[in-house]
Design a protein around this motif. Structure first.
Motif, short mmCIF file in Angstrom:
data_model
loop_
_atom_site.label_atom_id
_atom_site.label_comp_id
_atom_site.label_asym_id
_atom_site.label_seq_id
_atom_site.Cartn_x
_atom_site.Cartn_y
_atom_site.Cartn_z
N GLN A 48 0.82 -1.20 0.00
CA GLN A 48 0.00 0.00 0.00
C GLN A 48 0.87 1.26 0.00
O GLN A 48 0.49 2.28 -0.60
N GLY A 62 -4.15 5.16 4.10
CA GLY A 62 -4.90 3.92 4.07
C GLY A 62 -4.26 2.73 4.77
O GLY A 62 -4.85 1.66 4.81
N LYS A 64 -3.64 0.61 7.72
CA LYS A 64 -4.27 0.53 9.04
C LYS A 64 -3.35 -0.06 10.11
O LYS A 64 -3.53 0.20 11.29
N GLU A 178 -11.86 -11.65 -2.62
CA GLU A 178 -12.77 -10.66 -3.20
C GLU A 178 -13.13 -9.57 -2.19
O GLU A 178 -13.22 -8.39 -2.56
N ALA A 179 -13.30 -9.93 -0.92
CA ALA A 179 -13.62 -8.92 0.09
C ALA A 179 -12.45 -7.96 0.29
O ALA A 179 -12.63 -6.74 0.36
N LYS A 180 -11.23 -8.52 0.37
CA LYS A 180 -10.05 -7.66 0.55
C LYS A 180 -9.84 -6.79 -0.68
O LYS A 180 -9.52 -5.60 -0.57
N ALA A 182 -12.06 -5.69 -2.78
CA ALA A 182 -13.08 -4.64 -2.83
C ALA A 182 -12.73 -3.50 -1.88
O ALA A 182 -12.87 -2.32 -2.24
N ARG A 183 -12.27 -3.82 -0.68
CA ARG A 183 -11.87 -2.78 0.28
C ARG A 183 -10.71 -1.96 -0.26
O ARG A 183 -10.67 -0.73 -0.12
N ARG A 184 -9.77 -2.65 -0.87
CA ARG A 184 -8.60 -1.94 -1.41
C ARG A 184 -8.97 -1.05 -2.59
O ARG A 184 -8.46 0.05 -2.73
N ARG A 185 -9.86 -1.53 -3.43
CA ARG A 185 -10.28 -0.71 -4.57
C ARG A 185 -11.03 0.53 -4.11
O ARG A 185 -10.96 1.58 -4.75
N ASP A 186 -11.75 0.45 -2.99
CA ASP A 186 -12.42 1.62 -2.44
C ASP A 186 -11.42 2.72 -2.10
O ASP A 186 -11.69 3.90 -2.30
N GLN A 187 -10.25 2.33 -1.57
CA GLN A 187 -9.25 3.32 -1.17
C GLN A 187 -8.31 3.69 -2.31
O GLN A 187 -7.80 4.81 -2.34
#
Length: 198
Positions: A48, A62, A64, A178-180, A182-187
């Motif tokens: 990141q 971003g 955490k 897919e969940a991870k 999606a969270r990364r694409r949001d940021q």
């Protein structure tokens, strides 16, 4: 484009890019003092930080937490790991981020309960790094006492620099990837997230 440079130049670029994150440098310096066996700083705090530099964001945007993995299979008790965590708490006192310390020799004891699939025991920290849900995340850095960096990146850093998230279906289930992602694409909306293989 950095991702198209020869590998030695990519690794040099990776180190210089990560060095722009002063908190990351501080964590590496303090981790050396802990002298945990087989330790690596790994996961989001690394890839990141690269994404931030590539996209013009502040180096710590971003991120955490900072994951510090080590490997000790001589005592697999929670008490032994907790002792290392408490020592790290003292070592990282005053650092403005959470540093999460985990013994990768113990992962098989709790992985199924958390993620729904069994995990065979690892034999080293590098094996744990290789099993992240995305190949892009399979990155570890440690600092030697003389200040030199050792980089572990089994898939090469090209995807990290090119903002590509590629699935690594060796352990984590599709839903975790897919969940991870999606969270990364949001940021980081600039990311290209590749589909899980059919």
């Amino acid at each position: 484009m950095i991702g198209r440079l020869p590998l030695d130049e990519q690794l040099a670029a990776l180190e210089s890019t990560l060095a722009r994150n002063e908190v990351l440098l501080e964590v590496l310096d303090r981790a050396v003092v802990l002298d945990l066996p087989g330790w690596h700083l790994t996961a989001g705090c690394l890839f990141q930080a690269v994404w931030n530099v590539v996209t013009g964001r502040p180096p710590g945007h971003g991120i955490k937490d900072y994951d510090l993995f080590y490997f000790s299979d001589t005592d697999l008790s929670w008490e032994a790991e907790d002792s290392a965590i408490r020592a790290a708490g003292e070592a990282f006192a005053g650092v403005p981020v959470h540093v999460e310390v985990r013994n990768e020799a113990r992962v098989h004891l709790w992985y199924k309960q958390k993620f729904g699939v069994p995990c065979a025991p690892y034999d080293c920290t590098e094996a744990a790094i290789e099993s992240f849900a995305a190949t892009t995340c399979c990155l570890g850095v440690r600092q030697e006492p003389d200040g030199r960096w050792r980089v572990y990146e089994p898939h090469g850093p090209a995807d990290v620099f090119n903002l590509v998230v590629r699935p690594n279906p060796v352990l984590a289930p599709r839903a975790v990837y897919e969940a991870k992602a999606a969270r990364r694409r949001d940021q980081w909306p600039e990311l290209t997230v590749l589909d899980w293989p059919s």
